[in-house]
Design an enzyme around this catalytic site. Structure first.
Site, PDB file in Angstrom:
ATOM      1  N   TYR A  40      15.351  29.260   8.025  1.00  0.00           N
ATOM      2  CA  TYR A  40      14.333  30.375   8.552  1.00  0.00           C
ATOM      3  C   TYR A  40      14.442  30.298  10.210  1.00  0.00           C
ATOM      4  O   TYR A  40      14.504  29.382  10.837  1.00  0.00           O
ATOM      5  CB  TYR A  40      12.886  29.726   8.250  1.00  0.00           C
ATOM      6  CG  TYR A  40      12.716  29.762   6.755  1.00  0.00           C
ATOM      7  CD1 TYR A  40      12.831  31.053   5.809  1.00  0.00           C
ATOM      8  CD2 TYR A  40      12.498  28.588   6.002  1.00  0.00           C
ATOM      9  CE1 TYR A  40      12.594  30.913   4.365  1.00  0.00           C
ATOM     10  CE2 TYR A  40      12.319  28.572   4.471  1.00  0.00           C
ATOM     11  CZ  TYR A  40      12.241  29.962   4.024  1.00  0.00           C
ATOM     12  OH  TYR A  40      12.123  29.845   2.637  1.00  0.00           O
ATOM     13  N   CYS A  54      13.612  23.184   5.240  1.00  0.00           N
ATOM     14  CA  CYS A  54      12.753  23.916   4.511  1.00  0.00           C
ATOM     15  C   CYS A  54      12.307  22.994   3.388  1.00  0.00           C
ATOM     16  O   CYS A  54      12.161  22.036   3.537  1.00  0.00           O
ATOM     17  CB  CYS A  54      13.745  24.964   3.595  1.00  0.00           C
ATOM     18  SG  CYS A  54      14.814  26.076   4.683  1.00  0.00           S
ATOM     19  N   MET A  55      11.251  23.844   2.565  1.00  0.00           N
ATOM     20  CA  MET A  55      10.450  22.846   1.564  1.00  0.00           C
ATOM     21  C   MET A  55      11.211  22.130   0.757  1.00  0.00           C
ATOM     22  O   MET A  55      10.994  20.875   0.261  1.00  0.00           O
ATOM     23  CB  MET A  55       9.404  23.768   1.105  1.00  0.00           C
ATOM     24  CG  MET A  55       8.409  22.936   0.192  1.00  0.00           C
ATOM     25  SD  MET A  55       7.545  24.026  -0.798  1.00  0.00           S
ATOM     26  CE  MET A  55       6.485  24.965   0.533  1.00  0.00           C
ATOM     27  N   ASP A  56      12.127  22.845   0.476  1.00  0.00           N
ATOM     28  CA  ASP A  56      13.117  22.139  -0.677  1.00  0.00           C
ATOM     29  C   ASP A  56      14.451  21.766  -0.385  1.00  0.00           C
ATOM     30  O   ASP A  56      15.328  21.091  -0.935  1.00  0.00           O
ATOM     31  CB  ASP A  56      13.169  23.100  -2.199  1.00  0.00           C
ATOM     32  CG  ASP A  56      11.926  23.565  -2.342  1.00  0.00           C
ATOM     33  OD1 ASP A  56      10.987  22.828  -2.343  1.00  0.00           O
ATOM     34  OD2 ASP A  56      11.619  24.782  -2.299  1.00  0.00           O
ATOM     35  N   ARG A  79       0.449 -10.767   7.006  1.00  0.00           N
ATOM     36  CA  ARG A  79       0.558  -9.574   6.140  1.00  0.00           C
ATOM     37  C   ARG A  79       1.678  -8.831   6.860  1.00  0.00           C
ATOM     38  O   ARG A  79       1.465  -8.019   7.747  1.00  0.00           O
ATOM     39  CB  ARG A  79      -0.846  -8.878   6.269  1.00  0.00           C
ATOM     40  CG  ARG A  79      -2.104  -9.680   6.136  1.00  0.00           C
ATOM     41  CD  ARG A  79      -3.300  -8.837   6.235  1.00  0.00           C
ATOM     42  NE  ARG A  79      -3.322  -8.151   7.492  1.00  0.00           N
ATOM     43  CZ  ARG A  79      -3.701  -8.636   8.580  1.00  0.00           C
ATOM     44  NH1 ARG A  79      -4.305  -9.849   8.807  1.00  0.00           N
ATOM     45  NH2 ARG A  79      -3.680  -7.628   9.779  1.00  0.00           N
ATOM     46  N   LYS A 135       0.889  -1.098   0.045  1.00  0.00           N
ATOM     47  CA  LYS A 135      -0.022   0.006  -0.072  1.00  0.00           C
ATOM     48  C   LYS A 135       0.781   1.046  -0.020  1.00  0.00           C
ATOM     49  O   LYS A 135       2.008   1.170   0.544  1.00  0.00           O
ATOM     50  CB  LYS A 135      -0.886   0.130   1.150  1.00  0.00           C
ATOM     51  CG  LYS A 135      -0.153   0.061   2.650  1.00  0.00           C
ATOM     52  CD  LYS A 135      -0.970  -0.341   3.741  1.00  0.00           C
ATOM     53  CE  LYS A 135      -0.312  -0.194   4.985  1.00  0.00           C
ATOM     54  NZ  LYS A 135      -1.048  -0.624   6.201  1.00  0.00           N
ATOM     55  N   ARG A 178     -10.298  -0.484  14.918  1.00  0.00           N
ATOM     56  CA  ARG A 178     -10.349   0.176  13.809  1.00  0.00           C
ATOM     57  C   ARG A 178     -11.136  -0.485  12.570  1.00  0.00           C
ATOM     58  O   ARG A 178     -12.510  -0.377  12.805  1.00  0.00           O
ATOM     59  CB  ARG A 178      -8.825   0.219  13.211  1.00  0.00           C
ATOM     60  CG  ARG A 178      -8.265   1.312  12.284  1.00  0.00           C
ATOM     61  CD  ARG A 178      -7.153   1.562  11.828  1.00  0.00           C
ATOM     62  NE  ARG A 178      -6.489   0.445  11.085  1.00  0.00           N
ATOM     63  CZ  ARG A 178      -5.549   0.082  10.501  1.00  0.00           C
ATOM     64  NH1 ARG A 178      -4.428   0.904  10.886  1.00  0.00           N
ATOM     65  NH2 ARG A 178      -5.149  -0.921   9.776  1.00  0.00           N
ATOM     66  N   HIS A 195      -6.578  -7.185  12.678  1.00  0.00           N
ATOM     67  CA  HIS A 195      -5.414  -6.716  12.620  1.00  0.00           C
ATOM     68  C   HIS A 195      -4.884  -6.254  14.217  1.00  0.00           C
ATOM     69  O   HIS A 195      -5.664  -6.068  14.944  1.00  0.00           O
ATOM     70  CB  HIS A 195      -5.684  -5.242  11.932  1.00  0.00           C
ATOM     71  CG  HIS A 195      -4.495  -4.525  11.569  1.00  0.00           C
ATOM     72  ND1 HIS A 195      -3.201  -5.256  11.227  1.00  0.00           N
ATOM     73  CD2 HIS A 195      -4.075  -3.311  11.666  1.00  0.00           C
ATOM     74  CE1 HIS A 195      -2.248  -4.321  10.996  1.00  0.00           C
ATOM     75  NE2 HIS A 195      -2.874  -3.138  11.057  1.00  0.00           N
TER      76      HIS A 195
HETATM   77  C1  LIG Z   1      -0.492  -1.788   6.956  1.00  0.00           C
HETATM   78  C2  LIG Z   1      -1.197  -2.923   7.372  1.00  0.00           C
HETATM   79  C3  LIG Z   1      -0.263  -4.094   7.573  1.00  0.00           C
HETATM   80  C4  LIG Z   1       1.049  -4.335   7.339  1.00  0.00           C
HETATM   81  O1  LIG Z   1       1.696  -3.657   8.720  1.00  0.00           O
HETATM   82  P1  LIG Z   1       3.120  -3.603   8.741  1.00  0.00           P
HETATM   83  O2  LIG Z   1       3.135  -3.324  10.366  1.00  0.00           O
HETATM   84  O3  LIG Z   1       3.708  -2.817   8.086  1.00  0.00           O
HETATM   85  O4  LIG Z   1       3.607  -5.092   8.569  1.00  0.00           O
HETATM   86  C5  LIG Z   1      -1.223  -5.183   7.776  1.00  0.00           C
HETATM   87  N1  LIG Z   1      -2.303  -5.336   7.762  1.00  0.00           N
HETATM   88  C6  LIG Z   1      -3.240  -4.282   7.799  1.00  0.00           C
HETATM   89  C7  LIG Z   1      -4.550  -4.375   7.835  1.00  0.00           C
HETATM   90  C8  LIG Z   1      -2.401  -3.005   7.468  1.00  0.00           C
HETATM   91  O5  LIG Z   1      -3.306  -1.889   7.339  1.00  0.00           O
END
Ligand SMILES: *Cc1c(COP(=O)(O)O)cnc(C)c1O
Length: 421
Positions: free
Chosen positions: A290, A337-339, A244, A57, A155, A187
């Site tokens: 700055y 800074c920004m850049d 995951r 992602k 969540r 999760h």
């Molecule tokens: C981002 C995410 C992961 C991966 O988590 P890591 O800590 O980067 O391994 C797994 N499952 C879900 C639902 C996530 O949002």
């Protein structure tokens, strides 16, 4: 003042990864796809019998989603994970046929293309099952669904109270042939924190309870999944059928308290580098950047690095973020800074040897004595995830390694592939 603790000389010309055909640009990120593949292989091994889903992602946590996906699949991942449906469709558009799970969906969103492309989608509520079943009827293709239960993160996922309704909706759609329940999942909230092991166990218990409820309603999916990177590495019980892993695939530690990337056997895949755009001598008492939060203490060399918060360099690392110049670490002088950021190199022989055009490193593998993304996270009061993921689209990614060459992603293979959209 410079910190003299560090070791060997970093490249003052672009690393071999860029190769002779790499155009000269102010700043870039070298991404070693072989490191991604090696990290995936290590995670695959740590997962025991479970399959590995590489989470790509947010443009592969800033590394580039398609290159990261290709490398992780070569390393032994058999699944890919993303948040948004469009991220999944981008993988399909690149010709990637591996199973992909997407887990962010809102009511009213069109799921037709995702179902048509064989993307697995998470459902946390009956409306999501209905949307996917509708897309299945339109496309004539069964929608692949993973039912999500909230086991304690609060969540995504149905609460224990709402879970039976979600399972019943899925069972009905499955009986009709519109959906196939591929997975039941959840999760973890605190797998990175050794002080929260009891919570992780409680979450695993609650997932088991949810599976029992689903079985009682006739839903027995082939895949149960719970672990993120920290779960894979620290909690065998959470590995189940599929893990995951995101951040660890990129070689950044999911849990600095449990160990650095090196301690965990992970190789950071990304190195953020730039060429100094200006080096100049100034006297004592000069305010830098700055707000003049840094003031030169003596006659010194200032060096200008063409990266700033517009590129994702955290402004909270003003005055602290470390940059490797000629083998020494220097904290950013004054505000980011920004850049651009400014470094105060001092006035010794090493500082006098630094030239405009020299290559400096904000973070990399750490093996050269240079800083890591985790060091920047510490400097900015954030996590390594945010440092790599927020790296901006303005910074071209340069892919290296055998995996990159095989896919024509290295600089010699395709200049266009260096730059993210
Ligand atoms: C981002 C995410 C992961 C991966 O988590 P890591 O800590 O980067 O391994 C797994 N499952 C879900 C639902 C996530 O949002």
């Amino acid at each position: 003042m410079p910190d003299r603790t560090t070791t060997p000389t970093p490249p003052s010309t672009p690393p071999a990864t860029g190769g002779p055909t790499a155009p000269v640009v102010p700043a870039w990120a070298d991404v070693d796809l072989d490191a991604v593949a090696a990290n995936a292989a290590l995670l695959r091994e740590r997962a025991g019998g479970a399959a590995l889903m590489a989470v790509v992602k947010a443009e592969g946590y800033g590394h580039g989603a398609v290159p990261a996906a290709l490398a992780a699949l070569e390393g032994g991942a058999t699944w890919l994970g993303v948040a948004h449906l469009d991220e999944a469709l981008a993988l399909r558009a690149a010709g990637i046929t591996a199973p992909v799970l997407a887990w962010v969906l809102v009511p009213g969103q069109d799921t037709t293309a995702a179902v048509a492309a064989g993307v697995d989608v998470s459902a946390s509520a009956p409306w999501a099952v209905d949307a996917l079943a509708g897309a299945a009827r339109r496309t004539g293709r069964t929608a692949r669904v993973h039912l999500k239960v909230d086991t304690g993160l609060s969540r995504g996922g149905a609460t224990a109270h709402d879970w039976p309704d979600l399972v019943r909706a899925a069972a009905a759609a499955q009986a009709e042939g519109a959906v196939e329940v591929v997975g039941v999942w959840s999760h973890l909230a605190s797998a990175d924190d050794p002080a929260a092991d009891a919570l992780t166990h409680r979450q695993a218990d609650r997932l088991e309870e949810a599976l029992a409820v689903a079985a009682g309603l006739g839903v027995r999916p082939p895949l149960r999944h719970l672990a993120n990177s920290a779960g894979v590495l620290a909690h065998p019980r959470t590995r189940l059928d599929l893990v995951r892993a995101g951040i660890a695939v990129y070689g950044v530690t999911p849990s600095p308290v449990r160990g650095s990337a090196a301690d965990l056997g992970l190789v950071p895949a990304m190195a953020l580098r730039a060429r100094l755009s200006l080096v100049k001598e100034v006297g004592p008492g000069e305010g830098v950047s700055y707000g003049h939060q840094h003031v030169t203490a003596a006659r010194t060399r200032l060096a200008l690095v063409p990266l700033g918060y517009g590129d994702g360099v955290p402004r909270h690392a003003s005055g602290t973020g470390p940059v490797l110049v000629g083998g020494r670490r220097h904290p950013v002088a004054g505000r980011v800074c920004m850049d651009q950021v400014v470094l105060d190199l001092g006035d010794d022989a090493a500082a006098r040897a630094v030239r405009a055009g020299d290559v400096v490193e904000l973070f990399g593998t750490g093996a050269d004595g240079g800083p890591t993304a985790q060091d920047w996270a510490d400097a900015a009061g954030t996590i390594g995830y945010e440092v790599v993921t927020r790296l901006g689209a303005r910074v071209p990614r340069r892919y290296s390694g055998a995996v990159a060459r095989r896919h024509g992603l290295d600089v010699a293979g395709s200049a266009a592939a260096q730059v993210l959209p």
